[in-house]
Write a protein that holds these residues in place. Structure first.
Motif, PDB file in Angstrom:
ATOM      1  N   ALA A   1      35.734 108.432  11.658  1.00 55.44           N
ATOM      2  CA  ALA A   1      35.778 107.519  12.928  1.00 55.44           C
ATOM      3  C   ALA A   1      35.436 108.216  14.143  1.00 55.44           C
ATOM      4  O   ALA A   1      35.577 109.192  14.350  1.00 55.44           O
ATOM      5  CB  ALA A   1      37.213 107.138  12.843  1.00 55.44           C
ATOM      6  N   LEU A   2      34.692 107.369  14.947  1.00 54.04           N
ATOM      7  CA  LEU A   2      34.264 107.770  16.429  1.00 54.04           C
ATOM      8  C   LEU A   2      34.750 107.109  17.199  1.00 54.04           C
ATOM      9  O   LEU A   2      34.561 105.808  17.270  1.00 54.04           O
ATOM     10  CB  LEU A   2      32.623 108.107  16.369  1.00 54.04           C
ATOM     11  CG  LEU A   2      31.828 108.580  17.364  1.00 54.04           C
ATOM     12  CD1 LEU A   2      32.197 110.157  17.611  1.00 54.04           C
ATOM     13  CD2 LEU A   2      30.265 108.261  17.603  1.00 54.04           C
ATOM     14  N   LEU A   3      35.281 107.541  18.442  1.00 46.01           N
ATOM     15  CA  LEU A   3      35.896 106.824  19.477  1.00 46.01           C
ATOM     16  C   LEU A   3      35.077 107.069  20.655  1.00 46.01           C
ATOM     17  O   LEU A   3      34.978 108.157  20.775  1.00 46.01           O
ATOM     18  CB  LEU A   3      37.455 107.274  19.511  1.00 46.01           C
ATOM     19  CG  LEU A   3      38.397 106.947  18.348  1.00 46.01           C
ATOM     20  CD1 LEU A   3      39.761 107.434  18.717  1.00 46.01           C
ATOM     21  CD2 LEU A   3      38.458 105.449  18.316  1.00 46.01           C
ATOM     22  N   ILE A   4      34.755 105.782  21.325  1.00 52.38           N
ATOM     23  CA  ILE A   4      33.806 106.288  22.483  1.00 52.38           C
ATOM     24  C   ILE A   4      34.665 106.070  23.550  1.00 52.38           C
ATOM     25  O   ILE A   4      34.412 106.956  24.633  1.00 52.38           O
ATOM     26  CB  ILE A   4      32.900 105.039  22.623  1.00 52.38           C
ATOM     27  CG1 ILE A   4      32.032 105.055  21.269  1.00 52.38           C
ATOM     28  CG2 ILE A   4      31.835 105.339  23.858  1.00 52.38           C
ATOM     29  CD1 ILE A   4      30.964 106.404  20.891  1.00 52.38           C
ATOM     30  N   ASN A   5      35.437 105.125  24.089  1.00 53.26           N
ATOM     31  CA  ASN A   5      36.377 105.444  25.018  1.00 53.26           C
ATOM     32  C   ASN A   5      37.650 105.328  24.753  1.00 53.26           C
ATOM     33  O   ASN A   5      38.299 105.447  23.816  1.00 53.26           O
ATOM     34  CB  ASN A   5      36.215 103.552  25.813  1.00 53.26           C
ATOM     35  CG  ASN A   5      34.695 103.205  25.952  1.00 53.26           C
ATOM     36  OD1 ASN A   5      34.016 102.655  25.025  1.00 53.26           O
ATOM     37  ND2 ASN A   5      34.243 103.903  27.154  1.00 53.26           N
ATOM     38  N   THR A   6      38.586 105.749  25.941  1.00 56.70           N
ATOM     39  CA  THR A   6      40.032 106.278  25.555  1.00 56.70           C
ATOM     40  C   THR A   6      40.528 104.768  25.422  1.00 56.70           C
ATOM     41  O   THR A   6      41.962 104.855  24.666  1.00 56.70           O
ATOM     42  CB  THR A   6      40.488 106.640  27.021  1.00 56.70           C
ATOM     43  OG1 THR A   6      40.298 105.792  28.133  1.00 56.70           O
ATOM     44  CG2 THR A   6      39.880 107.976  27.527  1.00 56.70           C
ATOM     45  N   SER A   7      40.031 103.634  25.534  1.00 56.34           N
ATOM     46  CA  SER A   7      40.937 102.281  25.009  1.00 56.34           C
ATOM     47  C   SER A   7      40.466 101.919  23.671  1.00 56.34           C
ATOM     48  O   SER A   7      41.019 100.885  23.102  1.00 56.34           O
ATOM     49  CB  SER A   7      40.476 101.339  25.988  1.00 56.34           C
ATOM     50  OG  SER A   7      38.911 101.077  26.212  1.00 56.34           O
ATOM     51  N   SER A   8      39.739 103.007  22.982  1.00 55.09           N
ATOM     52  CA  SER A   8      39.077 102.412  21.780  1.00 55.09           C
ATOM     53  C   SER A   8      40.377 102.968  20.568  1.00 55.09           C
ATOM     54  O   SER A   8      41.012 103.724  20.850  1.00 55.09           O
ATOM     55  CB  SER A   8      37.927 103.023  21.228  1.00 55.09           C
ATOM     56  OG  SER A   8      36.995 103.008  22.252  1.00 55.09           O
ATOM     57  N   ARG A   9      40.275 102.266  19.302  1.00 55.95           N
ATOM     58  CA  ARG A   9      41.246 102.395  18.465  1.00 55.95           C
ATOM     59  C   ARG A   9      40.632 102.560  17.081  1.00 55.95           C
ATOM     60  O   ARG A   9      39.851 101.799  16.783  1.00 55.95           O
ATOM     61  CB  ARG A   9      42.393 101.144  18.518  1.00 55.95           C
ATOM     62  CG  ARG A   9      43.405 101.333  17.462  1.00 55.95           C
ATOM     63  CD  ARG A   9      44.433 100.261  17.693  1.00 55.95           C
ATOM     64  NE  ARG A   9      45.452 100.417  16.826  1.00 55.95           N
ATOM     65  CZ  ARG A   9      46.272  99.611  16.540  1.00 55.95           C
ATOM     66  NH1 ARG A   9      46.797  98.545  17.368  1.00 55.95           N
ATOM     67  NH2 ARG A   9      47.100  99.664  15.296  1.00 55.95           N
ATOM     68  N   THR A  10      41.239 103.342  16.293  1.00 57.22           N
ATOM     69  CA  THR A  10      40.930 103.501  15.030  1.00 57.22           C
ATOM     70  C   THR A  10      42.070 103.800  14.162  1.00 57.22           C
ATOM     71  O   THR A  10      43.116 104.372  14.437  1.00 57.22           O
ATOM     72  CB  THR A  10      39.909 104.566  14.659  1.00 57.22           C
ATOM     73  OG1 THR A  10      39.571 104.363  13.137  1.00 57.22           O
ATOM     74  CG2 THR A  10      40.289 105.781  14.888  1.00 57.22           C
ATOM     75  N   ASP A  11      42.028 103.062  12.865  1.00 54.98           N
ATOM     76  CA  ASP A  11      43.458 103.289  11.837  1.00 54.98           C
ATOM     77  C   ASP A  11      42.691 103.556  10.299  1.00 54.98           C
ATOM     78  O   ASP A  11      41.750 103.112  10.197  1.00 54.98           O
ATOM     79  CB  ASP A  11      44.006 101.919  11.871  1.00 54.98           C
ATOM     80  CG  ASP A  11      44.401 101.241  13.076  1.00 54.98           C
ATOM     81  OD1 ASP A  11      45.650 101.363  13.591  1.00 54.98           O
ATOM     82  OD2 ASP A  11      43.640 100.537  13.611  1.00 54.98           O
ATOM     83  N   THR A  12      43.317 104.224   9.734  1.00 56.27           N
ATOM     84  CA  THR A  12      43.031 104.545   8.356  1.00 56.27           C
ATOM     85  C   THR A  12      44.020 104.145   7.365  1.00 56.27           C
ATOM     86  O   THR A  12      45.138 105.049   7.706  1.00 56.27           O
ATOM     87  CB  THR A  12      42.445 106.051   8.074  1.00 56.27           C
ATOM     88  OG1 THR A  12      41.418 106.096   9.191  1.00 56.27           O
ATOM     89  CG2 THR A  12      41.875 106.136   6.621  1.00 56.27           C
TER      90      THR A  12
END
Lengths: 254, 470
Positions: free
Chosen positions: B382-393
């Motif tokens: 997962a690649l996060l671009i902004n601090t408000s971006s979210r990823t879950d696995t």
């Protein structure tokens, strides 16, 4: 002839002042070396000229041919002709050297104009031959898994392709064995000429045996304390930096 | 930033246009037995399908929303306000573009479909709302015995193959949305490739939603007979509406002994579309099913392409790219069900979250105790671009027995500010630098797409990224 002029520059990172009134005039056609002990602010100087966002210029100016570049974004400075060969180049996973350089050159063309692919590759291969880089290099991701020597060669390759007006070489000799040093120096020397000014930052005199500077500046505590010809580098080699760090020495150069 | 903002809007324009269409056939809003009778009547379907649909409707109504594990945004779908069947040009797709009604044809021309067909495709089906407006296969491919037609035509013209596999890979009650599709399905492709035939160029379907408050429920069934090979690609767009649009497809793949099916999706729905799709393939002995799945658009996508490896040495693969932009949720992943010895599966998933975008990876791998020599490899990055971006696995891996192996790697990274500075120092703007980094991140996967699609994909990523910095 163009000038890159640093005028009484004061620079801080956070609360800490790193450059304390540094002045320097680099014209095209000349190679200037900056030497100094660790922590004297040499790398900061290079990054500030390139526009690194972590540093704040509190006073003074940087002039590119008379025009202040302090308000310019790093990419605008780069397109204007400032190149920084990084001491620690970043990795860009998945982006090949060929594609990266192509994008960088494309960014310098006017809108709507496309880079000519055949000419581009011819030029790229010519410069790679100069730096004794195998052709397979073009398809490797930028700096990913590179050895120290490969990284430095890759920096010089980019410089050769982008043909900057002013090139800043930050500790380009660090991490190089003698063979790599010779190759890299050969690459740099081939780019010397009336259209280019170079600022070579180094801790050791060794590099200056291969890239012979027109002038040498000694930097201590964020200021240039002594300037002279290449013989000054030999003096530093023999005597170290201790003489320069003594208080009375400050008056000499500044 | 104003320049790049404009360019981002241009991207939205690609699918975001709409010509007024008078619908000749409209089942009205809401889904009940009458809606189903209407659909069956206009399509002239046999009784077994009418019964199949009505049974499915019951299951759909019985099943709860899966919000105990999935996004509560699902609760914002108002099923009673959706139109379940809309058709403009009748039920029979045209074989030449000249016969396609003008207002529908210009939509597909603007999307470049006829041009792509001429350039590199073996056959095309273009679905406009509920029905395919155009369906054609190149003569040479048809002569090899390959069948490529809409699902409605197939169930009437080739019932012996169709009925054998329809609803067998994905049963009606698999989940709430497979039940919904089974009740309301219309359009989608049917492909049959005879034994040993290798289709050299891809077959393509393009799904276009044109109407507001509408649900598109295409149904695709692809059967590759023994030793056959086929590549199928689908693309999709819709104009941007203020109201929610629903897309809920069911795709079933059957790869018989030694067959290979590759299924490629580039999903570019507008940001008001709920994209809730069930996709699964069955791989028999020595067969291979490969899903290449790219999700860029939609409001919420829930899609977990799966492979059931039923025959010895069968292979399953899912290559997945998800780009969750501002306000989007890409909930994607893969299911690998090992049901025979020496079966191997591979999952490579890469997601990028931008702005308030959220990318979720859900994976299911199952290797039961009695099997031997099975292997799974799962990589999700997962690649996060902004601090408000979210990823879950959420990986669920069950590997039992002693003769099986499984490997799982996951990573979360950010594009570092040093990396951006380095690229800017070479003359690229911050947006260009970001875009190049993101393209680099997915590069190894994009290279698996056919050339024409990888170019389009890179362009889409560029445009999405340009609005993300500043």
């Amino acid at each position: 002839m163009k000038h890159l002029k640093i005028d009484n520059l004061h620079v801080s990172i956070g609360d800490r002042e790193i450059l304390r009134g540094l002045s320097l005039d680099l014209p095209t056609g000349q190679v200037h070396a900056i030497m100094g002990p660790n922590g004297s602010g040499k790398s900061t100087l290079a990054k500030v000229i390139a526009g690194h966002p972590d540093y704040t210029v509190t006073s003074g100016d940087i002039l590119f041919d008379g025009e202040s570049i302090l308000a310019m974004e790093p990419d605008a400075r780069a397109r204007k002709g400032i190149f920084l060969a990084f001491q620690y180049p970043s990795e860009i996973p998945g982006v090949t050297i060929a594609n990266f350089l192509r994008a960088a050159l494309q960014a310098r063309l006017p809108d709507g104009e496309e880079l000519e692919a055949t000419e581009y590759y011819a030029k790229l291969y010519e410069k790679m031959d100069l730096l004794e880089m195998p052709r397979t290099f073009t398809s490797r991701a930028v700096n990913e898994g590179f050895s120290g020597g490969e990284k430095k060669r890759c920096e010089i390759l980019q410089m050769a392709m982008l043909r900057p007006t002013f090139a800043l070489l930050d500790e380009t000799d660090s991490g190089l064995d003698i063979d790599a040093l010779k190759i890299v120096s050969h690459g740099v020397n081939s780019l010397r000429g009336p259209e280019t000014g170079m600022l070579v930052i180094t801790h050791y005199q060794r590099l200056l045996n291969y890239i012979v500077p027109d002038y040498v500046h000694v930097m201590v505590n964020g200021r240039i304390v002594e300037s002279g010809t290449k013989e000054l580098a030999l003096k530093l080699e023999a005597e170290g930096y201790d003489w320069a760090t003594e208080p009375e020495a400050e008056a000499v150069g500044a | 930033m104003s320049d790049t903002q404009t360019q981002l809007d241009i991207d939205r324009e690609k699918g975001n246009f709409r010509y007024d269409v008078d619908y000749e056939f409209d089942a009205g809003t809401g889904l009940n037995e009458k809606t189903i009778d209407y659909i069956c009547d206009v399509k002239g379907e046999p009784d077994w399908i009418r019964k199949f649909r009505k049974d499915a409707l019951k299951k759909f109504l019985e099943k709860p929303m899966p919000t105990h594990w999935a996004s509560h945004d699902l609760e914002n779908i108002i099923f009673d306000k959706i139109r379940y069947y809309l058709s403009q040009g009748g039920q029979k797709p045209k074989k030449t573009w000249d016969e396609v009604p003008e207002d529908v044809k210009r939509t597909f021309e603007r999307l470049g479909i006829p041009e792509q067909e001429r350039k590199f495709l073996a056959g095309v089906e273009a679905q406009f709302d509920s029905e395919a407006a155009y369906s054609n296969i190149k003569e040479a491919v048809g002569k090899q015995g390959v069948i490529f037609m809409g699902s409605t035509d197939a169930l009437k013209e080739h019932p012996e193959i169709f009925r054998k596999w329809f609803g067998k890979v994905i049963p009606t009650g698999d989940n709430k949305f497979s039940a919904l599709n089974s009740a309301a399905f219309s359009g989608g492709s049917f492909i049959y490739v005879p034994p040993g035939v290798k289709v050299s160029h891809p077959l393509q379907a393009y799904f276009r939603i044109n109407a507001e408050n509408f649900g598109q429920f295409e149904r695709t069934l692809i059967i590759a007979d023994e030793g056959a090979e086929v590549t199928y690609m689908e693309g999709c767009t819709a104009p941007k509406f203020d109201t929610a649009t629903l897309h809920s497809a069911v795709v079933e793949l059957v790869a018989l002994k030694g067959a290979k099916i590759q299924y490629i999706t580039v999903q570019n729905w507008s940001n008001n579309v709920f994209n809730l799709v069930t996709k699964r393939g069955l791989a028999m002995e020595d067969a291979e099913v490969k899903w290449i799945d790219c999700n860029i658009g939609s409001r919420l996508t829930m899609k977990y392409p799966g492979v059931v490896m039923k025959g010895r040495r069968a292979r399953g693969e899912v290559i997945s790219i998800a780009l969750a932009g501002d306000g989007q949720h890409q909930d994607t992943g893969a299911k690998m069900v090992h049901a025979a010895d020496e079966t191997t599966s591979n999952i490579v998933s890469k997601s990028i979250s931008v702005g308030t975008g959220r990318a979720t990876y859900r994976g299911l791998v199952n290797i039961p105790r009695h099997l031997k020599g099975c292997k799974n490899n799962t990589e999700c990055d997962a690649l996060l671009i902004n601090t408000s971006s979210r990823t879950d696995t959420y990986p669920a891996i069950t590997v039992r027995g002693t003769g099986n192996a499984c490997q799982h790697e996951a990573s979360v990274s950010q594009v570092s500010s040093e990396q951006i500075f380095y690229m800017q120092q070479r003359g690229l703007t911050e947006a260009q630098a970001m875009s190049l980094s993101v393209n680099g991140f997915v590069n190894d996967l994009v290279r698996q797409f056919p050339m024409e699609y990888s170019v389009e994909l890179k362009r889409l990523i560029d445009l999405e990224m340009e609005g993300s910095v500043g």
